[in-house]
Structures are given as structure tokens and as C-alpha cells.
Design an enzyme around this catalytic site. Sequence first.
Site, PDB file in Angstrom:
ATOM      1  N   HIS A  96       0.830  -1.209   0.000  1.00 24.00           N
ATOM      2  CA  HIS A  96       0.000   0.000   0.000  1.00 24.00           C
ATOM      3  C   HIS A  96       0.869   1.264   0.000  1.00 24.00           C
ATOM      4  O   HIS A  96       0.693   2.157  -0.838  1.00 24.00           O
ATOM      5  CB  HIS A  96      -0.920  -0.044   1.229  1.00 24.00           C
ATOM      6  CG  HIS A  96      -1.859   1.099   1.340  1.00 24.00           C
ATOM      7  ND1 HIS A  96      -3.232   0.953   1.303  1.00 24.00           N
ATOM      8  CD2 HIS A  96      -1.639   2.431   1.500  1.00 24.00           C
ATOM      9  CE1 HIS A  96      -3.800   2.138   1.413  1.00 24.00           C
ATOM     10  NE2 HIS A  96      -2.858   3.052   1.550  1.00 24.00           N
ATOM     11  N   GLU A  97       1.826   1.324   0.912  1.00 21.69           N
ATOM     12  CA  GLU A  97       2.641   2.545   1.028  1.00 21.69           C
ATOM     13  C   GLU A  97       3.579   2.702  -0.166  1.00 21.69           C
ATOM     14  O   GLU A  97       3.864   3.823  -0.594  1.00 21.69           O
ATOM     15  CB  GLU A  97       3.425   2.551   2.340  1.00 21.69           C
ATOM     16  CG  GLU A  97       2.587   2.389   3.615  1.00 21.69           C
ATOM     17  CD  GLU A  97       1.431   3.371   3.750  1.00 21.69           C
ATOM     18  OE1 GLU A  97       1.452   4.432   3.099  1.00 21.69           O
ATOM     19  OE2 GLU A  97       0.488   3.053   4.515  1.00 21.69           O
ATOM     20  N   HIS A 100       1.875   4.472  -2.894  1.00 23.88           N
ATOM     21  CA  HIS A 100       1.932   5.932  -2.719  1.00 23.88           C
ATOM     22  C   HIS A 100       3.288   6.468  -3.177  1.00 23.88           C
ATOM     23  O   HIS A 100       3.367   7.517  -3.823  1.00 23.88           O
ATOM     24  CB  HIS A 100       1.706   6.314  -1.257  1.00 23.88           C
ATOM     25  CG  HIS A 100       0.311   6.096  -0.770  1.00 23.88           C
ATOM     26  ND1 HIS A 100      -0.806   6.364  -1.528  1.00 23.88           N
ATOM     27  CD2 HIS A 100      -0.156   5.654   0.428  1.00 23.88           C
ATOM     28  CE1 HIS A 100      -1.900   6.094  -0.818  1.00 23.88           C
ATOM     29  NE2 HIS A 100      -1.535   5.654   0.369  1.00 23.88           N
TER      30      HIS A 100
HETATM   31 ZN   LIG Z   1      -2.823   5.118   1.858  1.00 25.24          ZN
END
Ligand SMILES: [Zn+2]
Length: 194
Positions: A96-97, A100
Site C-alpha cells: 500500500h505505502e 503511494h
Molecule cells: Zn494510503
Amino acid sequence: MGAMDDATSASGRDGYPAGTTPENCQRMISLSLSRNPTVKFLREALTKSGCPIDEKFFKIEQCSMKVAGGFKQDEGVVICSNNVTHQEEVDVALTHELLHAYDHCRAANLDWSNCEHHACSEIRAANLSGDCAWKRELLRGNTNIQKQHQICVRRRALISVGLNPNCSMLRATSAIDRVWNTCYNDTQPFDRVP
Ligand SMILES: [Zn+2]
């Protein structure tokens, strides 16, 4: 600033035993970086996009909020050792990170204080990280709805964008609506949802 925090997964909920030591968290991060195919693929994609990262990019913190991790544009990825227990949670949080980080790398003008920019990256991260994989939804007690994956992605994105001090829940909701089609269908750097 560009700091983001992301909601925890099933075992981080109130009432569940959760959390591990910083040492064990570090061990799980290292395992994820060396073995998890999705994490490895994203790291390679970051390198190919001109943003290589090393192990120092990942930090372990005790987090006061109920979040699994976060991404800070000038510092890297944080994993909250007090809010992750299992290897799978660390794998998902890192994926997830790193999504980003990938979005930050590929879009020179990405502004994390802009609710629509942030919403787009949260939709992508929830969609592509395994955050909304069926097993994890079952653990959260969400079993009975069609289009569960889309509903889950929308709900998870809303939680994360709602934590952005520039975006009220109302603004977060409308931002997600506006960018939904484009960002839900944008699976880069993957060919499809991994
Ligand atoms: Zn997030």
C-alpha cells in the site's frame, strides 16, 4: 508536508490482540522485501521510474493512531509495529505505502494536500495492495454484498483521505467520486489487479 496515515487491517481493531516488537517488525519488513513478489515488483518499478529506494526508506514507529503505516514524501514509509501482528499485514501495508511512493515518483506535480490527488492514490493503493482481498474482508465481518471489492476500496480510501487535515469527510467523499473511474481503472505499474 505530505504525510499520510492508513487505517489498520483486521487484527488492528479494538478488542483484537495486535502489535509486535520493533525487532519482529523489522524482521517481517526484511522478509517482505526479499520474498513478497508484489513488494519486489513495486520496488523494481520505483527503480525503473528513477526513484530507487534502499532499506533505510522503511522506518518502524510506535503510532498513536490506529494505523498500520504511512508515507511521508521526504522521509519514506513508516510501519507501525504496535499495530501489525502478522507477516501478511506487513506485506499489505508495504505494498500500500509503496504504491503511494510510486505515485509520488511518477507524477511530478502530485500534491498530497489536494484532496483529489490524495483520493486517487488511496483508491489505487486500496485496490492494488490486497487491502480488500476477500479473506481480509471476511475478517472484518463484511461478507454479504455484491461488488464487495469496490465497496471496500471506496470505504478504505475514504478513511485514509478523511485523515488528511485538508480534507473533511465531505470533501473526501466528493473527491473520491470525482476521480473514481480514472483511478480505480489505473492499475499501473501492474497490468491488472495483482
Ligand atoms: Zn494510503
